[in-house]
Design an enzyme around this catalytic site. Structure first.
Site, PDB file in Angstrom:
ATOM      1  NE  ARG A  54      -3.675  -2.390   2.248  1.00 41.12           N
ATOM      2  CZ  ARG A  54      -4.671  -2.703   3.055  1.00 41.12           C
ATOM      3  NH1 ARG A  54      -4.980  -1.867   4.045  1.00 41.12           N
ATOM      4  NH2 ARG A  54      -5.360  -3.802   2.895  1.00 41.12           N
TER       5      ARG A  54
ATOM      6  NE  ARG B 103      -1.433   4.340   9.137  1.00 37.52           N
ATOM      7  CZ  ARG B 103      -2.692   3.929   8.955  1.00 37.52           C
ATOM      8  NH1 ARG B 103      -3.111   3.584   7.770  1.00 37.52           N
ATOM      9  NH2 ARG B 103      -3.521   3.894   9.970  1.00 37.52           N
TER      10      ARG B 103
ATOM     11  CD  GLU C 157      -8.585  -1.539  10.517  1.00 39.79           C
ATOM     12  OE1 GLU C 157      -8.604  -0.306  10.550  1.00 39.79           O
ATOM     13  OE2 GLU C 157      -8.703  -2.206   9.474  1.00 39.79           O
TER      14      GLU C 157
ATOM     15  CB  SER D  38     -11.343  -4.566   8.138  1.00 40.98           C
ATOM     16  OG  SER D  38     -12.419  -3.713   7.873  1.00 40.98           O
TER      17      SER D  38
ATOM     18  NE  ARG E 182      -2.149  -2.040  11.499  1.00 36.05           N
ATOM     19  CZ  ARG E 182      -3.070  -1.118  11.191  1.00 36.05           C
ATOM     20  NH1 ARG E 182      -4.313  -1.298  11.578  1.00 36.05           N
ATOM     21  NH2 ARG E 182      -2.743  -0.056  10.503  1.00 36.05           N
TER      22      ARG E 182
END
Length: 428
Positions: free
Chosen positions: A266, A281, A353, A356, A394
RNA sequence: GGAAAGGUGGCAGAGUGGUCGAAUGCGCUGGACUCGAAAUCCAGUAUGGGGCUACGCUUCAUCGAGGGUUCGAAUCCCUCCCUUUCCGCCA
């Protein structure tokens, strides 16, 4: 993509529901384009029908050896107008299509209204955050001495890349293996290995394009100046979901449950300055993904099940978490309803988070032309769901922080020990 | 990288400028025959759009993709993609 008939027949409702997720839909432009389309298309098809009929009679007359110059002259007059109409219609339909492709999905009625993550609704909590009798460090400080190397990653590739060494690298691999084994042996998903580089039309299918190209990494094929653009996947949802594109599935083959472990790339455009410390991130991270291709009647039951499958990983790892129902303003482009799983991070003293899980209903299926044959034998759009189970990077962060000890070592969660050759503790 | 052959409906496979959305076979669905089944016979069987006096009628598009030639293209021309085979190379 929304059903264009819904826009034609119930525009007010669509505008209202899109407004709930903060999207201003330009109804006037749509209505104008749509009425122009109708006029143009009717006229064009009319001309085409005339041409087809004339051409047919030319063929028939020629076979009988008759003179065809009269019909030929008559058809010739059609040519210019037909061509002009066809061109105009194609341009208009491109425009309408582009508009349609840029509209996000309609939120499910259960989705709470809201603007941003502050309006998300907590559904449940599991586990109790551990009480530390020393100052809990964050994963950067815990992991550093154990092989978590941010400078090394940056030296190779810049910011937001991390190099893992030794026992940390092994722990990372163990997590992914553990997750995928759990989903295949206990939750009934089929392990899948997919390409990491995809064509643009695949990204239209799942909704990354046309609007979110700036979030992707584009790749070029060496030695071929004219090769069409390809992209690194930002999640294996892209490849797993698109496995059913342009197909009609037999109803008895449903549901299709797929899982894959893959890297995700990403660009993180627009998140400058956010989560710059540590590996929360990253431009590249691993994820185990679950995707379900479902009969529309079953998709919401499937969503609950899917969330449960992601939760099972956190429970086996004994990591405290909570489940939140995302509000309309915080949901992704393609989702109708989304649950996020947030894991407890002691150093940040908050839940972050880690998964999802979304039901996209027919939104992606319509873009992909992914259908099944229903009870009446007619093709009908499928529902697609996806969920992380889990983001591996994560999860590594969560394990390091929640399982740290005062002496700087990290206890290996019991569930992971078989994947770590029985190692119980990471230490210097 | 070199050489060759191909991409047509669920599958196999015809079709090389006209009534072709596409022969034929297999498969599938319904019906007939049968106590039942098999065999046989009859009928049906692509997808996406549009229009309408709308559970039907009608029209357009689609034969790997995109352009072009033509009154008319599965068929001719151009570009691209993919597949297969042989040789070379490579993990």
């Amino acid at each position: 993509m929304l059903d264009i008939n819904l826009l034609r027949n119930d525009l007010d409702q669509v505008v209202a529901r899109l407004g709930a997720r903060g999207y201003q839909f330009d109804a006037a432009t749509f209505t104008a384009l749509e009425s122009e389309r109708k006029t143009l298309q009717t006229r064009t098809q009319d001309l085409q029908a005339q041409r087809n009929a004339s051409s047919k009679s030319i063929g028939a007359a020629k076979q009988r050896g008759e003179d065809v110059s009269a019909i030929m002259a008559q058809v010739a007059t059609l040519g210019d107008e037909l061509k002009a109409n066809e061109t105009a219609l194609a341009a208009l339909q491109d425009k309408l299509n582009a508009l349609l492709l840029s509209i996000p999905n309609l939120p499910h009625p259960d989705t709470p209204a809201g603007k941003d993550d502050k309006d998300n609704v907590e559904v449940r909590r599991w586990g109790t955050p551990r009480a530390f009798d020393f100052d809990a460090k964050d994963h950067v400080d815990v992991g550093g001495p154990l092989g978590l190397d941010f400078e090394g990653g940056a030296r190779l590739s810049g910011a937001r890349f991390t190099l893992l060494r030794g026992q940390i690298a092994r722990l990372h691999r163990a997590l992914a293996q553990f997750m995928i084994d759990t989903h295949t042996t206990q939750h009934g998903y089929t392990e899948t290995y997919t390409p990491y580089i995809v064509n643009a039309d695949v990204l239209f299918g799942t909704g990354q394009l046309p609007k979110f190209g700036e979030d992707m990494f584009k790749v070029e094929k060496g030695g071929d100046e004219n090769s069409p653009a390809q992209y690194l996947i930002s999640t294996s949802e892209i490849t797993l979901t698109n496995t059913v594109r342009d197909s009609i599935i037999k109803a008895e083959e449903l549901p299709i449950k797929l899982t894959a472990h893959s890297p995700c790339f990403r660009s993180e455009a627009g998140s400058y300055g956010r989560d710059t410390r540590g590996m929360i991130r990253q431009h590249q991270f691993d994820k185990v993904e679950m995707v379900r291709i479902e009969h529309p009647d079953n998709s919401y039951a499937a969503l609950e099940e899917l969330v449960g499958h992601a939760e099972a990983i956190l429970q086996k790892l004994e990591l405290p978490y909570r489940v939140v129902n995302l509000c309309t303003g915080d949901m992704g482009f393609s989702a109708a309803k989304t649950y996020d799983l947030e894991v407890w991070l002691p150093a940040q003293n908050t839940y972050r988070e880690i998964s999802s899980c979304s039901n996209c209903e027919a939104f992606q299926a319509r873009r992909m032309q992914a259908r099944f044959r229903n009870e009446n034998g007619k093709p009908e759009l499928l529902h697609t769901l996806n969920g992380s189970g889990l983001a591996v990077g994560r999860t590594l962060v969560a394990v390091l922080e929640n399982y740290q000890n005062a002496d700087g070592s990290v206890t290996v969660p019991t569930a992971l020990r078989p994947y770590m050759g029985g190692v119980e503790k990471l230490s210097m």
